[in-house]
Scaffold this active site. Structure first.
Site, mmCIF file in Angstrom:
data_model
loop_
_atom_site.group_PDB
_atom_site.id
_atom_site.type_symbol
_atom_site.label_atom_id
_atom_site.label_comp_id
_atom_site.label_asym_id
_atom_site.label_seq_id
_atom_site.Cartn_x
_atom_site.Cartn_y
_atom_site.Cartn_z
ATOM 1 N N ASP A 8 -54.524 -33.401 -24.077
ATOM 2 C CA ASP A 8 -53.852 -32.304 -23.394
ATOM 3 C C ASP A 8 -53.839 -32.690 -21.911
ATOM 4 O O ASP A 8 -54.571 -33.594 -21.487
ATOM 5 C CB ASP A 8 -54.645 -31.012 -23.627
ATOM 6 C CG ASP A 8 -54.127 -29.855 -22.797
ATOM 7 O OD1 ASP A 8 -52.904 -29.659 -22.723
ATOM 8 O OD2 ASP A 8 -54.964 -29.149 -22.192
ATOM 9 N N ASP A 10 -53.055 -30.108 -18.796
ATOM 10 C CA ASP A 10 -53.541 -29.065 -17.881
ATOM 11 C C ASP A 10 -54.991 -28.683 -18.198
ATOM 12 O O ASP A 10 -55.279 -28.187 -19.289
ATOM 13 C CB ASP A 10 -52.661 -27.808 -18.001
ATOM 14 C CG ASP A 10 -51.216 -28.050 -17.580
ATOM 15 O OD1 ASP A 10 -50.998 -28.827 -16.644
ATOM 16 O OD2 ASP A 10 -50.318 -27.441 -18.192
HETATM 17 C C1 BG6 Z 1 -49.960 -25.306 -20.810
HETATM 18 C C2 BG6 Z 1 -50.890 -24.469 -19.971
HETATM 19 O O1 BG6 Z 1 -50.328 -26.642 -20.705
HETATM 20 O O2 BG6 Z 1 -48.612 -25.161 -20.377
HETATM 21 C C3 BG6 Z 1 -50.414 -23.029 -19.910
HETATM 22 O O3 BG6 Z 1 -52.199 -24.525 -20.531
HETATM 23 C C4 BG6 Z 1 -48.950 -22.969 -19.474
HETATM 24 O O4 BG6 Z 1 -51.232 -22.320 -19.004
HETATM 25 C C5 BG6 Z 1 -48.121 -23.829 -20.411
HETATM 26 O O5 BG6 Z 1 -48.475 -21.631 -19.494
HETATM 27 C C6 BG6 Z 1 -46.640 -23.827 -20.059
HETATM 28 O O6 BG6 Z 1 -46.426 -24.451 -18.835
HETATM 29 P P1 BG6 Z 1 -45.048 -24.477 -18.081
HETATM 30 O O7 BG6 Z 1 -45.272 -25.466 -16.976
HETATM 31 O O8 BG6 Z 1 -43.989 -24.917 -19.050
HETATM 32 O O9 BG6 Z 1 -44.773 -23.100 -17.599
HETATM 33 MG MG MG Z 2 -55.090 -27.340 -21.221
#
Ligand code: BG6
Ligand code: MG
Length: 212
Positions: A8, A10
């Site tokens: 993963d 984030d």
């Molecule tokens: C995930 C995060 O990786 O991506 C979430 O853990 C986030 O918190 C999701 O909402 C979507 O991200 P994005 O950048 O498409 O809004």
């Molecule tokens: Mg994550």
């Protein structure tokens, strides 16, 4: 024994989980919804519209589809401001070493993030070329905890899910890995990531040979 490791992004490789938290918190509070770390835990790994729906479930009013899209766009603009100045200095401790150790061991490396900003973040961190395959979130129909994203990564890497190790900081992410039939390494708190096969506090404790 593993043939691939699927990470993963984030909250595992870089602390963008905190930026998502800040951006969602500002939106929630503007809509009169209480927002704290415990609630945020449920949002980790959940895609943008899914997260927004969970937040707005606590609001006093209802929202049109257009109203929801406008809120999601505003959150994303705020998030993009927060990540605009990221660089390799924002890699979490141990992240590059973990990627290098997996590479040296001869395993395939995948990235499974539901974030539509994942490619931007990888470029800013300067690590895009360390992955054999990065799932494009735009092509994924089901957010974590659904297994689709980890199964897609395994398929594109040409590895059986049973031979994959998934690395995740989110409850929904660990559920996605387990539903995909993979071995789950949790990053964070074992009391939160109860379904993980093993939990370490951060990637600076990553030891590939310990996991089987
Ligand atoms: C995930 C995060 O990786 O991506 C979430 O853990 C986030 O918190 C999701 O909402 C979507 O991200 P994005 O950048 O498409 O809004
Ligand atoms: Mg994550």
């Amino acid at each position: 024994r593993f043939k691939a490791v699927i990470f993963d992004l984030d909250g595992v490789i870089t602390d963008t989980a905190h930026y998502h938290y800040l951006a969602w918190k500002r939106l929630a509070e503007a809509e009169g919804v209480h927002f704290d770390e415990a609630f945020n835990e449920q949002l980790k790994g959940i895609d943008r519209m899914g997260s927004l729906d969970l937040i707005l479930a606590g609001a006093k009013r209802t929202y049109s589809d257009a109203g929801k899209l406008a809120l999601a766009d505003a959150k994303n603009r705020h998030y993009q401001e927060l990540i605009a100045t990221m660089s390799a200095a924002d890699l979490l401790p141990g992240a590059v070493d973990a990627l290098a150790a997996v590479r040296v061991a001869g395993l395939r490396i995948g990235l499974a993030s539901v974030s539509k900003n994942a490619f931007t973040v990888l470029e800013r961190l300067g690590i895009r070329d360390r992955f054999d395959y990065v799932v494009d979130a735009a092509l994924i129909a089901n957010s974590k905890p659904h297994p689709e994203i980890f199964l897609t990564a395994a398929r594109e890497l040409g590895v059986d899910p049973a031979d994959c190790l998934g690395v995740e900081d989110a409850v929904a992410g660990v559920a996605s890995i387990k539903s995909a039939g993979m071995w789950a390494l949790g990053i964070g708190n074992p009391d939160v990531l109860t379904r993980a096969d093993r939990v370490i506090p951060a990637l600076d404790r990553f030891k590939l040979e310990d996991y089987q």
